[in-house]
Design an enzyme around this catalytic site. Structure first.
Site, PDB file in Angstrom:
ATOM      1  N   GLU B  58      30.050  44.550  99.941  1.00  0.00           N
ATOM      2  CA  GLU B  58      29.652  45.965  99.963  1.00  0.00           C
ATOM      3  C   GLU B  58      28.452  46.231 100.872  1.00  0.00           C
ATOM      4  O   GLU B  58      28.351  47.299 101.481  1.00  0.00           O
ATOM      5  CB  GLU B  58      29.348  46.459  98.544  1.00  0.00           C
ATOM      6  CG  GLU B  58      30.570  46.564  97.635  1.00  0.00           C
ATOM      7  CD  GLU B  58      30.946  45.242  96.982  1.00  0.00           C
ATOM      8  OE1 GLU B  58      30.167  44.275  97.098  1.00  0.00           O
ATOM      9  OE2 GLU B  58      32.022  45.171  96.368  1.00  0.00           O
ATOM     10  N   HIS B 127      31.905  48.522  85.148  1.00  0.00           N
ATOM     11  CA  HIS B 127      32.918  49.331  85.838  1.00  0.00           C
ATOM     12  C   HIS B 127      32.995  50.743  85.269  1.00  0.00           C
ATOM     13  O   HIS B 127      34.012  51.401  85.389  1.00  0.00           O
ATOM     14  CB  HIS B 127      34.301  48.679  85.737  1.00  0.00           C
ATOM     15  CG  HIS B 127      34.445  47.406  86.503  1.00  0.00           C
ATOM     16  ND1 HIS B 127      33.823  46.245  86.146  1.00  0.00           N
ATOM     17  CD2 HIS B 127      35.145  47.121  87.630  1.00  0.00           C
ATOM     18  CE1 HIS B 127      34.141  45.292  87.001  1.00  0.00           C
ATOM     19  NE2 HIS B 127      34.934  45.790  87.917  1.00  0.00           N
TER      20      HIS B 127
END
Lengths: 339, 328
Positions: B58, B127
């Site tokens: 990322e 998440h």
């Protein structure tokens, strides 16, 4: 041994090129010496990180680039900026915090950028340019015009995870990224060897790209490595890693003595050793060009004087500039000023 | 007008905008197979130059977006779950948000970041974040939280097309939800809230993912004689303060519903704006229905206990209206 100058000539295009390299290094040296002096005498608005002692790395690499090749730099970025063709006037005005600065006074010393010359900019985050250069390299690949994207970073940044990530992406996608690790042995105020495992160049090797470790204080050695890397980019063959082994003479930043309050991470003898005439990149190249008959004492004095004058003019330009325009902050960040 | 699912609306917007401008590129993790369905078909249609699966990195994905945008491309990146923004955060907070200012406006950064946020599906703490407040606080980055398929399509197209960095946050619980999407070219301006339901008694400001709970709450409140006005905020940066304040001026009461943790949530900001600009209209304190300052637990019963629901909204709104309801 026949010197290179004999085969390449004491005059003509090759000799002119050597003079240009020297001139560029002198400009950087004088500019940064002046910044150091100004920071000491009257102060400059923010932190100033100087690359004195590392000029050959910046100039050797950037001398191989075209104006539309991309380049990302570091917090120690004045040399890269000037080497890639940036103007000392607008750079000084930026550092002085003026509206006439290259970034209108919004970035300062750590963020000098000039997109009209492919200078994406210096970066206040150690390793901050690695992924940005990789993105610019992706753009260059999509453009298909053979552009390269050079990323300058230090041995300190090589311990950031993004270094591995960006080498991996550059390698799998064959991006025209040139990773230039300026290994000055120091990670801010820490000796790099105390915080680094293995050899940095082995990290690049692991990603399957060509690796060159060169004497970073030898502008010709740097230039020759960079030339090969740039040609590889132009041919679409992917990334390269160049490590320029060098040393920074000044502190991590100019206020270092104050910050460290008597503490130290290196000895005066170590600094002196790197400052010696046969090791300093500027005096070394000057001596070489004298020996090869390309630049005698008179010519050198003339070049030296010209660089000093440019720096004097830049100080005048910076001092004369209008203060930065506060309204610009809102405009550039799409925000309405608070009522 | 055609009925479409939220994910389908996003997919259409991506197809249309990539078709419109050949300098628009998209990359990120698993975009080829489109794990959320939103990027489906893009690789086949636009090819591997413009649509790329990246490694799981990322920091580099977000940093490359900055570099490629600075070098002249219109960039869309997919961060998958919005929790993964944290691993790419230097490039977002230090580079993407600041480069335009730091360079004195030498460049624009036309970047759109896609990410799926929110809990409710036992995805557990890493998440399930609704982390729009973190992004709102950066400055210089648009934060979009569309709640309907029509807005999803129209706002995404606007975001891709403009030259500002923006986060287009997709509510994880809304992917399969259907709604009307205008046919043909459909652009929704950013920074405009919509009044999704009119009512005289209390304003319910919805932030993104809580739209169904908010709508259910409004129905229940109506059954009890309380008419709620729903303002769907749609975009957090820029924030449409005017529409929110005007609604409160009509109703005199405000409940803000936000799936973020309470501390410095979008709800906190909206409450502050109304306290500042709509104080004289307030007939009761402002209430925030948010997540406590905890991480989302895994077990379905524990998550349900933490997750704001319609009953929480009804309770908050009813309490604010109590004196008048009693008097009626």
């Amino acid at each position: 041994m026949a010197s290179e100058a004999v085969t390449k000539g004491q005059a003509g295009p090759w000799a002119d090129e050597q003079i240009e390299l020297l001139e560029r290094m002198l400009l950087i040296r004088h500019a940064e010496a002046r910044l150091a002096q100004t920071a000491k005498d009257v102060g400059l608005p923010g932190g100033v990180h100087l690359s004195i002692g590392q000029e050959a790395s910046a100039v050797g690499v950037c001398s191989c680039l075209d104006v539309d090749d991309w380049m990302t730099s570091t917090h120690r970025g004045h040399g890269h900026f000037l080497a890639k063709g940036g103007e000392v006037d607008s750079m000084f005005a930026e550092i002085w915090g003026k509206s006439s600065g290259i970034c209108k006074g919004m970035g300062g010393s750590m963020h000098v950028a000039d997109f009209s010359r492919g200078i994406i900019g210096a970066n206040g985050i150690v390793g901050g340019g690695l992924a940005i250069a990789t993105g610019a390299a992706l753009a260059a690949q999509l453009d298909g015009k053979g552009r390269a994207a050079v990323c300058f970073f230090g041995d300190g940044a090589a311990n950031q995870g993004v270094f591995m990530e960006s080498m991996n992406v550059s390698s799998i996608w064959k991006l025209p990224t040139i990773f230039v690790c300026e290994n000055n042995g120091l990670s801010e105020f820490t000796v790099s060897s105390t915080v680094t495992a293995g050899k940095l160049s082995d990290r690049a090797r692991a990603f399957g790209m060509p690796v060159e470790v060169v004497d970073g204080n030898d502008v010709r050695a740097v230039r020759s490595a960079a030339k090969a890397a740039v040609e590889r980019c132009r041919r679409g063959e992917g990334p390269s890693y160049i490590e320029t082994v060098t040393y920074r003479i000044h502190g991590h930043l100019e206020a270092e003595d104050l910050i460290l309050a008597g503490g130290s991470y290196r000895t005066a003898a170590e600094i002196d050793a790197w400052r010696a005439e046969d090791r300093d990149p500027v005096s070394r190249f000057r001596a070489l060009l004298a020996e090869e008959g390309i630049c005698g004492a008179d010519r050198f004095a003339e070049l030296d004087q010209r660089a000093k004058e440019k720096v004097d003019a830049a100080v005048t330009f910076a001092e004369a500039g209008e203060p930065a325009d506060t309204k610009l902050v809102f405009e550039l960040m799409f925000v309405e000023p608070k009522a | 007008m055609t009925r479409k699912r939220y994910t389908q609306a996003i997919n259409e917007a991506l197809h249309e905008e990539m078709g419109r401008d050949p300098k628009t590129i998209l990359f990120g993790e698993d975009v080829a197979l489109a794990v959320f369905g939103d990027t489906r078909g893009l690789l086949d249609r636009f090819g591997p130059d413009r649509v790329r699966n990246t490694p799981i990195c990322e920091a580099t994905i977000a940093g490359m977006a900055v570099g490629a945008a600075a070098a002249g491309y219109r960039v869309i990146i997919h961060m998958l779950f919005s929790n993964f923004i944290y691993t790419g955060f230097d490039a977002i907070a230090n580079q993407m948000a600041k480069l335009r200012l730091m360079t004195g406006g030498q460049i624009d950064l036309p970047i759109t970041v896609l990410a799926v946020y929110g809990g409710g599906a036992s995805q557990a703490a890493q998440h399930s974040d609704s982390n729009h407040p973190v992004l709102m606080n950066l400055g210089g980055i648009d934060v979009l939280v569309p709640a309907t398929p029509g807005d999803a399509k129209g706002m995404l197209k606007t975001a891709i097309r403009n030259n500002r960095p923006s986060f287009f946050l997709q509510a994880s619980g809304l992917g399969a939800v259907g709604g009307d999407v205008p046919d043909g070219e459909h652009l929704v301006p950013l920074g405009k809230a919509s009044v999704a339901r009119e009512g005289r008694d209390v304003t319910l400001v919805n932030v993104g993912s809580m739209i169904r709970a908010t709508q259910n709450a409004a129905k229940k409140l109506a059954e009890a004689g309380i008419e709620a006005e729903i303002v769907d905020v749609r975009s957090l940066v820029p924030l449409d303060e005017t529409t929110i304040v005007e609604s409160v001026q009509r109703t005199g009461r405000l409940v803000v519903i936000d799936e973020a943790r309470d501390m410095c949530s979008a709800a906190s900001q909206i409450a502050a704006v109304v306290a500042d600009k709509g104080f004289s209209a307030l007939r009761a304190p402002i209430r925030r229905v948010t997540v406590n300052n905890v991480s989302m637990p895994y077990a379905p019963n524990a998550e349900a206990a933490i997750f704001p629901n319609a009953d929480d909204i009804v309770r908050a709104a009813t309490a604010l209206c109590q004196p008048e309801v009693a008097a009626a």
